[in-house]
Design a protein around this motif. Structure first.
Motif, PDB file in Angstrom:
ATOM      1  N   ALA A  41     -23.867  36.964  19.312  1.00 23.21           N
ATOM      2  CA  ALA A  41     -24.417  35.913  20.105  1.00 23.21           C
ATOM      3  C   ALA A  41     -23.929  35.444  21.479  1.00 23.21           C
ATOM      4  CB  ALA A  41     -24.388  34.507  19.112  1.00 23.21           C
ATOM      5  N   ALA A  42     -22.536  35.525  21.255  1.00 24.63           N
ATOM      6  CA  ALA A  42     -21.968  35.228  22.690  1.00 24.63           C
ATOM      7  C   ALA A  42     -21.970  36.650  23.767  1.00 24.63           C
ATOM      8  CB  ALA A  42     -20.133  35.195  22.482  1.00 24.63           C
TER       9      ALA A  42
ATOM     10  N   ASP B 298     -21.353  35.793  15.349  1.00 26.33           N
ATOM     11  CA  ASP B 298     -21.002  34.855  16.772  1.00 26.33           C
ATOM     12  C   ASP B 298     -20.743  35.674  18.003  1.00 26.33           C
ATOM     13  OD1 ASP B 298     -21.093  32.701  14.940  1.00 26.33           O
ATOM     14  OD2 ASP B 298     -19.026  32.551  14.598  1.00 26.33           O
TER      15      ASP B 298
ATOM     16  N   ARG C 232     -39.091  34.113  29.848  1.00 26.03           N
ATOM     17  CA  ARG C 232     -38.504  33.510  30.929  1.00 26.03           C
ATOM     18  C   ARG C 232     -38.402  34.318  32.376  1.00 26.03           C
ATOM     19  NH1 ARG C 232     -32.757  31.740  29.136  1.00 26.03           N
ATOM     20  NH2 ARG C 232     -32.734  30.770  31.248  1.00 26.03           N
TER      21      ARG C 232
ATOM     22  N   LEU D  69     -24.819  38.344  23.833  1.00 25.95           N
ATOM     23  CA  LEU D  69     -26.343  38.341  24.496  1.00 25.95           C
ATOM     24  C   LEU D  69     -26.310  37.119  25.247  1.00 25.95           C
ATOM     25  CD1 LEU D  69     -28.149  38.768  20.783  1.00 25.95           C
ATOM     26  CD2 LEU D  69     -28.222  40.263  22.741  1.00 25.95           C
ATOM     27  N   GLY D  70     -25.344  36.091  25.147  1.00 27.56           N
ATOM     28  CA  GLY D  70     -25.334  35.098  26.179  1.00 27.56           C
ATOM     29  C   GLY D  70     -24.812  35.405  27.469  1.00 27.56           C
ATOM     30  N   LYS D  71     -23.964  36.545  27.537  1.00 33.72           N
ATOM     31  CA  LYS D  71     -23.556  36.921  28.679  1.00 33.72           C
ATOM     32  C   LYS D  71     -23.917  38.090  29.520  1.00 33.72           C
ATOM     33  CE  LYS D  71     -19.046  34.927  27.387  1.00 33.72           C
ATOM     34  NZ  LYS D  71     -17.632  35.038  26.917  1.00 33.72           N
TER      35      LYS D  71
ATOM     36  N   ARG E 210     -33.801  37.245  20.914  1.00 39.56           N
ATOM     37  CA  ARG E 210     -33.177  36.921  22.486  1.00 39.56           C
ATOM     38  C   ARG E 210     -33.950  37.701  23.454  1.00 39.56           C
ATOM     39  NH1 ARG E 210     -28.538  34.282  24.693  1.00 39.56           N
ATOM     40  NH2 ARG E 210     -28.177  33.750  22.554  1.00 39.56           N
TER      41      ARG E 210
ATOM     42  N   ALA F 201     -17.642  39.971  22.891  1.00 41.02           N
ATOM     43  CA  ALA F 201     -18.044  38.451  23.196  1.00 41.02           C
ATOM     44  C   ALA F 201     -17.723  38.242  24.596  1.00 41.02           C
ATOM     45  CB  ALA F 201     -17.452  37.533  21.962  1.00 41.02           C
TER      46      ALA F 201
ATOM     47  N   GLU G 228     -37.008  35.732  24.178  1.00 37.26           N
ATOM     48  CA  GLU G 228     -36.980  34.882  25.247  1.00 37.26           C
ATOM     49  C   GLU G 228     -36.691  35.478  26.673  1.00 37.26           C
ATOM     50  OE1 GLU G 228     -33.166  32.637  24.339  1.00 37.26           O
ATOM     51  OE2 GLU G 228     -33.047  32.196  26.446  1.00 37.26           O
ATOM     52  N   TRP G 229     -35.858  36.284  26.694  1.00 37.48           N
ATOM     53  CA  TRP G 229     -35.755  36.654  28.041  1.00 37.48           C
ATOM     54  C   TRP G 229     -37.173  37.116  28.700  1.00 37.48           C
ATOM     55  CZ3 TRP G 229     -31.266  40.695  26.758  1.00 37.48           C
ATOM     56  CH2 TRP G 229     -30.207  40.073  26.710  1.00 37.48           C
TER      57      TRP G 229
END
Ligand SMILES: C[S@@+](CC[C@H](N)C(=O)[O-])C[C@H]1O[C@@H](n2cnc3c(N)ncnc32)[C@H](O)[C@@H]1O
Length: 291
Positions: free
Chosen positions: A214-215, A211, A253, A217-219, A246, A76, A249-250
């Motif tokens: 998710a963290a 969690d 975008r 994938l966010g970074k 995810r 994470a 979404e990438w």
């Protein structure tokens, strides 16, 4: 017992490892995938939450010490762990989620319903909450929700009621018995052990696995170099769904392109040789070159 790496050839091909390239194995475990990356000349930052895993990886990979850094940490925090390494952006990142077979086989860690052990299930043993804390302290309603949501277990209410009645529950096999008795007998034709889903739910909760993913994938795109590749192997439908969404979404975008139009599963030979690979799902993406 060393863990047999899952989808090894597929993940290595997708990572396109090249000599001198920078790779992060976010779940180095006992170093199965890592060893192949190093054999192909990659430089590797290996991360794991579990200190005993890192000790094994260290021993196994010692002949590559010049190209290797191992750190204990949670993926994470991949951006922070990578920044602390001082290495440039990564050409490839691998995350092979979940547990390794030696963790499961170590009764004292409490992951297996088949081996008598304490209700622990922490990957990082310095963390305070154990499975026993959840089993013995959560209100019945919260326990039922947890088993339903994370274990996708439709008998979650019966199971939670039985657990609350049987408290305190101190060992893995005691919990497995309580769960087995709580499930109506017509459901006994289960292909999997009746306690599988409950144990899965508790493990995911104790380690906050969704969690953390998710963290991560966010970074993770911030850690990759342009055209760097990310390979994720998951073993749980909720994790795979998170990865799939995810990636989509990438793509929308313009941040990455998806390399696996369809999820990659183990072939027959691998399934025969390593039945534990049966629920593995691999997805890969490549960071766009222009940012
Ligand atoms: C399936 S095993 C990896 C096996 C490895 N690829 C191999 O070939 O030996 C998963 C590993 O990820 C670690 N792990 C799970 N969640 C983690 C997290 N959030 N951060 C770091 N490591 C994690 C576990 O401790 C375990 O050692």
């Amino acid at each position: 017992m060393l863990h047999q790496p899952v989808l090894l050839r597929e993940s290595l091909d997708l990572l396109k490892v090249r000599p001198g390239g920078i790779y992060v194995d976010a779940t180095v475990g006992t170093g199965g995938h890592a060893e192949e990356i190093l054999k192909r000349g990659g430089r590797l930052l290996g991360i794991d939450r579990d200190a005993s895993a890192l000790e094994m990886a260290q021993r196994r990979l010692q002949s590559y010490a010049g190209n290797l850094k191992l750190v204990q940490g949670n993926f994470a925090e991949i951006a922070e762990l990578h920044a602390a390494s001082g290495w440039p952006a990564a050409d490839g990142i691998l995350a092979d989620l979940g547990l390794s077979s030696w963790q499961l086989a170590d009764a004292s860690r409490g992951f297996s319903f088949q081996l008598e052990g304490p209700l622990d299930m922490r990957m990082d043993v310095t963390q305070s909450t154990t499975a026993g804390d959840l089993v013995n302290r959560l209100p019945e309603r919260d326990l039922a929700d947890l088993i339903f949501r994370l274990g996708e277990e439709r008998h979650s209410r019966h199971i939670a009621r039985a657990i609350v009645k049987a408290r305190p529950i101190l060992t893995t096999t005691q919990l497995a018995q309580v769960v087995t008795r709580a499930i109506p007998s017509r459901a006994g034709l289960h292909q999997i052990h009746p306690a599988t889903r409950t144990f899965m739910a508790l493990r995911l909760a104790v380690n906050a696995e969704l969690d953390n993913l998710a963290a991560f994938l966010g970074k993770v795109l911030g850690v990759l170099a342009p055209a760097g590749r990310l390979v994720i192997i998951s073993f749980h439908s909720l994790e795979d769904r998170m990865v799939k969404q995810r990636f989509a979404e990438w793509r929308r975008r313009g941040l990455a392109r998806i390399l696996t139009r369809r999820v990659v599963r183990p072939g027959e030979a691998e399934l025969r040789e390593n039945p534990r690979s049966r629920s593995a799902k691999l997805r890969a993406a490549e960071k766009s070159g222009d940012w």
